[in-house]
Design a protein around this motif. Structure first.
Motif, PDB file in Angstrom:
ATOM      1  N   ALA A  17       2.305   5.887  -3.488  1.00 39.74           N
ATOM      2  CA  ALA A  17       3.367   6.670  -4.122  1.00 39.74           C
ATOM      3  C   ALA A  17       3.376   6.555  -5.647  1.00 39.74           C
ATOM      4  N   SER A  18       2.861   5.451  -6.177  1.00 40.87           N
ATOM      5  CA  SER A  18       3.025   5.158  -7.599  1.00 40.87           C
ATOM      6  C   SER A  18       2.067   5.951  -8.490  1.00 40.87           C
ATOM      7  N   SER A  69       1.642  -0.124  -9.982  1.00 42.31           N
ATOM      8  CA  SER A  69       0.449  -0.186  -9.133  1.00 42.31           C
ATOM      9  C   SER A  69      -0.215  -1.552  -9.220  1.00 42.31           C
ATOM     10  N   TYR A  70      -0.239  -2.118 -10.420  1.00 43.93           N
ATOM     11  CA  TYR A  70      -0.816  -3.449 -10.594  1.00 43.93           C
ATOM     12  C   TYR A  70      -0.004  -4.491  -9.823  1.00 43.93           C
ATOM     13  N   PHE A  71       1.320  -4.356  -9.830  1.00 39.75           N
ATOM     14  CA  PHE A  71       2.186  -5.239  -9.046  1.00 39.75           C
ATOM     15  C   PHE A  71       1.895  -5.090  -7.551  1.00 39.75           C
ATOM     16  N   ALA A  72       1.675  -3.865  -7.106  1.00 42.94           N
ATOM     17  CA  ALA A  72       1.380  -3.621  -5.693  1.00 42.94           C
ATOM     18  C   ALA A  72       0.064  -4.259  -5.267  1.00 42.94           C
ATOM     19  N   TYR A 101       0.810  -1.220   0.000  1.00 45.84           N
ATOM     20  CA  TYR A 101       0.000   0.000   0.000  1.00 45.84           C
ATOM     21  C   TYR A 101       0.845   1.272   0.000  1.00 45.84           C
ATOM     22  N   ILE A 102       2.055   1.195   0.490  1.00 44.30           N
ATOM     23  CA  ILE A 102       2.968   2.334   0.348  1.00 44.30           C
ATOM     24  C   ILE A 102       3.258   2.569  -1.132  1.00 44.30           C
ATOM     25  N   ILE A 103       3.474   1.475  -1.872  1.00 44.89           N
ATOM     26  CA  ILE A 103       3.700   1.596  -3.320  1.00 44.89           C
ATOM     27  C   ILE A 103       2.460   2.165  -4.006  1.00 44.89           C
TER      28      ILE A 103
END
Length: 511
Positions: free
Chosen positions: A365-366, A372-375, A360-362
């Motif tokens: 920030a992304s 975002s899809y990876f996160a 969720y930090i990614i």
């Protein structure tokens, strides 16, 4: 060695089977010979009769709860002239009755047969789900919440009445993977059902509700005949097998497995137990249930908004969510198996919640769609596997069937109540990156991480005190220099175990 000559401290360090061997009267139905039981064969028989159908029911539960998100992508809010605020209110209407009805539902499940109670609530929510496609009313979401409330905590409690503490995590994980399958299947199913758009004068999103609701009603009727009850009355076991199952549960410090008469004392024991509040009101269940509902309700919307500049449409967004849920399913099974094998559920929780924090930090920030899809995968890796691991951890540390049913009901109820919050945090105005929503979910996960850490240290401290004899009861006829009136006075060791449950000085918490 006789019971009279044994010290209280020595008895505490024995297994329940050893204690039973020196006090035959404590053996459940001692006249029954269970020496011929093949453990592996019988446990496989139990698994096949108990777990698969429960997984089917939870798939329907999760599917019916979250399909409103799929319907929204196919124009529901536009056709019904619903504003973003009204849509969020509709989601919220579900969670209050869903959370508040869970504790009394679990008590009802224990007093009634699971086959009757679970089948009844399924019929109610199946009808409510079907009517979603016919009429538009907040009342339907309230009824849906009331009816669906009893399934998840009821099934978790039901499983805890069948399996040892070192077996529960895997079974809960297998059962819970149906939630991830529902997440993946809902997108595929919604895309297929939407092709019925216009049939009978109804839009495609309405058929999603109608068909899924009718199927739930049919499964509810079948459940009355398929669902099993508790071990002491299960019809698929013969008398010898039932006795064997109950004895092995009692040997695993589940003293109430042979049956327990309901009194309000057990509910008050749960209400006065600090573990209930660390697990629920303060935060382990809060830490994963808030994110779970946000994730299940808004994943298609989030993916759709992130990729909107690339020309993705609603169906594409639904289909992109499928591999995310497939990954969550795999991780849930792996963690469930690992938790039962290594037993260090606290460490597993800390690692999983930590993974969610990173994810969720990614997301906050992304601004890169691929990142975002990876996160989203990291988030799924954290949220879904944490649930069966935490459920098994909390359940294994609460003894007394009624106390456990009340504790699980309150813990899961409070956790689900946070769905009323997380279902309102992904506002349309925050699209496409939804940083406010991601930030609130991040806070939930942080609470879960901190409470898991606190739960571990408090349980460990209590085990140390019990090893030192600080919690010893006074047992008549047994010399024990550490025994004190504050811990209670009992006629026998068995009386202390049955009365105090996990508060008994011989009970050891699993870490």
């Amino acid at each position: 060695m006789s019971l009279d000559s044994a010290s209280h401290k020595d008895l505490k360090l024995k297994t329940d089977e050893e204690v039973a061997s020196v006090q035959p009267d404590n053996v459940y139905k001692p006249e029954v010979d269970t020496s011929g039981i093949d453990e592996r064969k019988l446990m496989r028989k139990i698994d096949w009769h108990v777990v698969p159908w429960l997984a089917v029911l939870y798939l329907l539960n999760f599917l019916d709860r979250g399909n409103i998100g799929n319907a929204k992508l196919y124009g529901m809010t536009k056709d019904l002239h619903i504003t973003d605020t009204q849509y969020l209110v509709a989601l919220t209407c579900f969670f209050f009755p869903y959370a508040l009805f869970e504790p009394p539902s679990n008590i009802a499940l224990k007093k009634l047969r699971p086959s009757k109670w679970l089948s009844f609530i399924m019929v109610v929510w199946g009808i409510a789900m079907t009517l979603h496609g016919v009429i538009s009313s907040y009342a339907l979401r309230v009824v849906l919440g009331l009816a669906e409330a009893g399934l998840y905590p009821g099934v978790v409690f039901f499983l805890s009445c069948w399996y040892k503490r070192t077996e529960l995590g895997t079974r809960v994980a297998v059962f819970f993977t149906s939630a991830t399958i529902a997440g993946a299947f809902s997108g595929l199913l919604a895309a297929a059902i939407h092709n019925m758009d216009g049939i009978g004068g109804k839009p495609g999103w309405a058929w999603i509700f109608i068909l899924e609701g009718l199927f739930t009603v049919l499964c509810a009727i079948a459940s009355f005949f398929i669902l099993e009850d508790f071990p002491d009355t299960a019809k698929f076991l013969d008398e010898t097998e039932r006795v064997w199952v109950i004895r092995r549960l009692q040997a695993d410090l589940k003293f109430s497995a042979g049956g327990e008469i309901f009194t309000m004392k057990y509910v008050w024991q749960s209400l006065s137990d600090w573990k209930t509040y660390i697990a629920s009101e303060v935060g382990i269940y809060m830490g994963f249930d808030g994110p779970l509902f946000a994730f299940s309700l808004f994943t298609p919307t989030i993916i759709n908004q992130v990729y909107m500049h690339s020309g993705f449409e609603a169906t594409a967004a639904n289909l992109l969510s499928v591999p995310v849920y497939a990954w969550a399913c795999i991780m849930t099974l792996v963690i469930g198996f690992l938790g039962d094998r290594i037993g260090r559920r606290a460490y597993i929780n800390l690692v999983l919640f930590g993974t969610g924090l990173i994810g969720y930090i990614i997301l906050i920030a992304s601004t890169n769609p691929a990142l975002s899809y990876f996160a989203v995968y990291l988030a799924a890796s954290a949220i879904y596997p944490t649930i069966p691991n935490s459920v098994a951890w909390v359940s294994s540390n609460v003894e007394g069937s009624y106390k456990r049913s009340a504790t699980l009901g309150m813990a899961i109820g409070w956790g689900n109540l946070n769905g009323a919050v997380s279902s309102n945090v992904y506002r349309a105005v925050d699209a496409p990156w939804y940083r406010l929503g991601h930030g609130i979910v991040l806070a939930y996960i942080a609470i879960g991480w901190l409470c898991s850490l606190a739960f571990y240290f408090l349980l460990k401290r209590e085990n140390t005190r019990r090893e030192a004899g600080e919690r010893d009861e006074i047992i008549d006829g047994i010399e024990n220099e550490n025994g004190n009136e504050k811990s209670g006075r009992y006629d026998s060791l068995n009386a202390a175990r049955m009365d105090k449950g996990d508060d008994w000085s011989g009970f050891r918490y699993s870490l």
